[in-house]
Design a protein around this motif. Structure first.
Motif, mmCIF file in Angstrom:
data_model
loop_
_atom_site.group_PDB
_atom_site.id
_atom_site.type_symbol
_atom_site.label_atom_id
_atom_site.label_comp_id
_atom_site.label_asym_id
_atom_site.label_seq_id
_atom_site.Cartn_x
_atom_site.Cartn_y
_atom_site.Cartn_z
ATOM 1 N N HIS A 298 -58.700 29.177 19.217
ATOM 2 C CA HIS A 298 -59.890 27.987 18.651
ATOM 3 C C HIS A 298 -61.075 28.648 17.810
ATOM 4 O O HIS A 298 -62.108 28.096 17.857
ATOM 5 N N LEU A 381 -62.156 24.300 25.423
ATOM 6 C CA LEU A 381 -60.903 24.997 24.638
ATOM 7 C C LEU A 381 -61.181 26.548 24.362
ATOM 8 O O LEU A 381 -60.256 27.251 24.403
ATOM 9 N N THR B 46 -58.355 16.810 21.428
ATOM 10 C CA THR B 46 -59.257 16.855 22.408
ATOM 11 C C THR B 46 -58.878 15.822 23.579
ATOM 12 O O THR B 46 -59.725 15.861 24.452
#
Lengths: 482, 95
Positions: A298, A381, B46
């Motif tokens: 990420h 994340l 997400t």
């Protein structure tokens, strides 16, 4: 004396080779002689420093000196220092004398250190080049055409130029590590919550962390020993025992597992920087470490997530500057709204206004979920990437910045400037510690190797950095000042 | 999501920043580029991910509701732009 590390200075004081007064005088003279070139200090507290130095010498004569007694330091002008101007690099606080000390200042004063003064910085710590300061840009001591990095650029330049043996900085998205890299010094951003934020003027409260900037990892360990620990006045500081960070410096590195995040060696990384960083990693291999490739998938989302979260928090934190209780007030306000609006518009610089506007916009009705909530989800994340990586390796290594120091006055587009922080920003989002260590030069400019560890892994990071500094001498090089 | 002149003026008012029309025009360009960069987040999956507000997932500690700070009004007002008899002075709010 200005070419000594803090550890050597502490030894010299203990052995009586020089007094704190002589030492302090020496650094004050150097500031007087050289700082007009670099602009690294906003305020020099010469008289106070000499008084403190004399007190430290008296204490030492009485056999009551601690290891840092009489050691001179400088503070980024974001740390509140009682009765001393604390400007945060802004016109807003140009007239602000803090009524109290930050916890870290209090702790370091208690340890007997001597405050030389307050260092220049990007306004409210918003910047990567030290060009946004109300007090003018800082220049890089290795080449005054270049920026020192930011936002703790004054601290980095002062240490690099030998105007202070060490300084404190703060790091919200790289503001200790990137200037440390650009100026060829060692800078540590501790784990979020390791060092109290009380009295450290807030920019983005869930990211800000204070840390030491010095000439070696050993020096950073000495300072962190005095700075770290729980503070009841900062509810985000963590209640967890503080180890003696100097104790583990000498542990051998045989068997160390180093992860190289492939995203930190991709497009945009300057070839000269990459060469120096890979050379440094070879040094680690020669010390018995093994290297494996890892992925932090990420990484590319870190800068966007940061530029939602940090401005949002900043817009809230900076709402306290209202022209009523302290700070700048406009002349002849017509009414209360005019007082607020003109005081703030007159005293904040461009970059600060940009971030307040972005933060206010993304937090406003109808936008909150799409921006702030989304960024906080992505933040989880990003943190998970690091937690996964530290299942496989002990530390991660890569460059602290994609290039060496860039030319002052050259950046026009704010987004281009933001993308410079690609290798440092994710670390703040994840809350883990990171250190930048001098790892050679490219075309005359210092290159920083960044080493990252898991939450509360400072002792190991400092050990890993120290061992490299036992095998190399990049960290003790200083620019020639004719 | 693009930002327009009116959005900038609205944010400026909410943030109590007295920028003028010409400033707002300039900020439209800068802020649009920033939001364009930030918009890349919309493509991240997400689903089911909890927002992270504190990197250590810590919660706020509580303490007893007791006054622990000393009264330092004079010290704090020493750096105020305008005070009188212990009060902060501002332009008249109620006629």
């Amino acid at each position: 004396m200005h070419d000594l590390t803090l550890a050597k200075i502490a030894q010299g004081l203990a052995k009586g080779e020089f007094s704190s007064r002589e030492l302090t005088q020496h650094f004050l003279e150097r500031i007087e002689k050289y700082d007009s070139r670099f602009n690294s200090f906003i305020t020099v507290t010469g008289e106070r420093a000499l008084t403190r130095a004399d007190a430290a010498d008296t204490q030492r004569a009485a056999g009551q000196a601690g290891i840092l007694s009489g050691v001179p330091l400088a503070y980024k002008d974001i740390f509140c220092t009682e009765d001393i101007r604390t400007s945060c690099g802004s016109k807003m606080l140009d007239n602000f004398k803090a009524p109290y000390n930050a916890t870290v200042v209090e702790k370091l004063e208690l340890a007997g250190t001597v405050n030389l003064g307050k260092t220049n910085m990007d306004e409210f710590a918003m910047g990567s080049s030290n060009e946004t300061s109300f007090y003018g840009p800082v220049r890089n001591p290795w080449n005054t055409d270049l920026v020192p990095g930011g936002s703790s650029g004054g601290s980095a330049a002062a240490v690099a130029a030998g105007l202070a043996p060490a300084a404190l900085g703060t790091d919200t998205g790289g503001s200790i590590r990137q200037p440390a890299a650009f100026c060829g010094i060692t800078g540590l951003k501790p784990t979020y919550g390791r060092v109290s934020r009380y009295g450290m003027i807030a920019y983005a409260s869930s990211l800000d962390q204070g840390g030491p900037m010095a000439r070696s990892a050993e020096d950073c360990a000495l300072l962190l020993n005095a700075m770290a620990g729980h503070d009841p006045r900062d509810s985000t500081s963590v209640s967890r025992a503080v180890p003696d960070y100097t104790q583990s410096l000498d542990a051998p590195l045989k068997g160390l597992k180093i992860g190289l995040p492939r995203e930190y060696f991709g497009d945009g990384l300057d070839a000269g920087v990459e060469r120096a960083v890979r050379e440094a990693i070879k040094v680690y291999e020669s010390l018995g470490a093994s290297v494996i490739d890892v992925s932090l998938p990420h990484t590319q989302h870190a800068v966007p997530a940061y530029y939602v979260i940090a401005p949002a928090e900043a817009s809230s934190n900076l709402s306290r500057y209202d022209g009523v209780r302290f700070g700048h007030r406009c002349d002849d306000p017509q009414d209360l709204m005019d007082l607020y609006k003109r005081s703030r518009n007159e005293a904040f610089g461009e970059e600060v206004k940009r971030r307040i506007l972005i933060g206010t916009h993304t937090l406003s009705e109808g936008f909150f979920d799409a921006y702030y909530k989304k960024a906080q989800q992505v933040r989880r994340l990003i943190r998970q990437d690091f937690l996964d990586a530290f299942e496989k390796v002990d530390v991660l290594m890569g460059p602290a910045a994609p290039t060496t120091a860039f030319t002052l006055g050259n950046t026009v587009d704010p987004v281009q400037m933001y993308l410079q922080d690609i290798y440092t920003i994710a670390i703040n989002l994840a809350g883990i510690p990171g250190i930048s260590v001098p790892a050679g030069f490219h075309e005359g400019s210092p290159v920083g190797l960044q080493i990252l560890g898991p939450h509360f892994g400072e002792a190991h990071l400092l050990n890993v950095a120290h061992q490299y500094q036992q095998a190399t001498d990049w960290h003790i090089r200083q620019p020639d000042l004719p | 999501m693009a930002i327009e002149h009116a959005d900038v003026l609205r944010a400026a008012h909410l943030a109590r920043l007295g920028i003028d029309d010409a400033d707002a025009t300039r900020y439209v360009g800068d802020l649009s580029r920033i939001l364009e960069m930030v918009d890349a987040l919309q493509g991240v999956d997400t689903e089911g991910v909890a927002p992270l507000a504190h990197p250590l997932d810590a919660t706020q500690p509580l303490r007893a509701d007791e006054a622990i700070e000393p009264d330092r009004r004079e010290a704090f007002q020493a750096c105020a732009p305008s005070v009188s008899q212990g009060y902060y002075l501002v332009p008249r709010v109620v006629e």
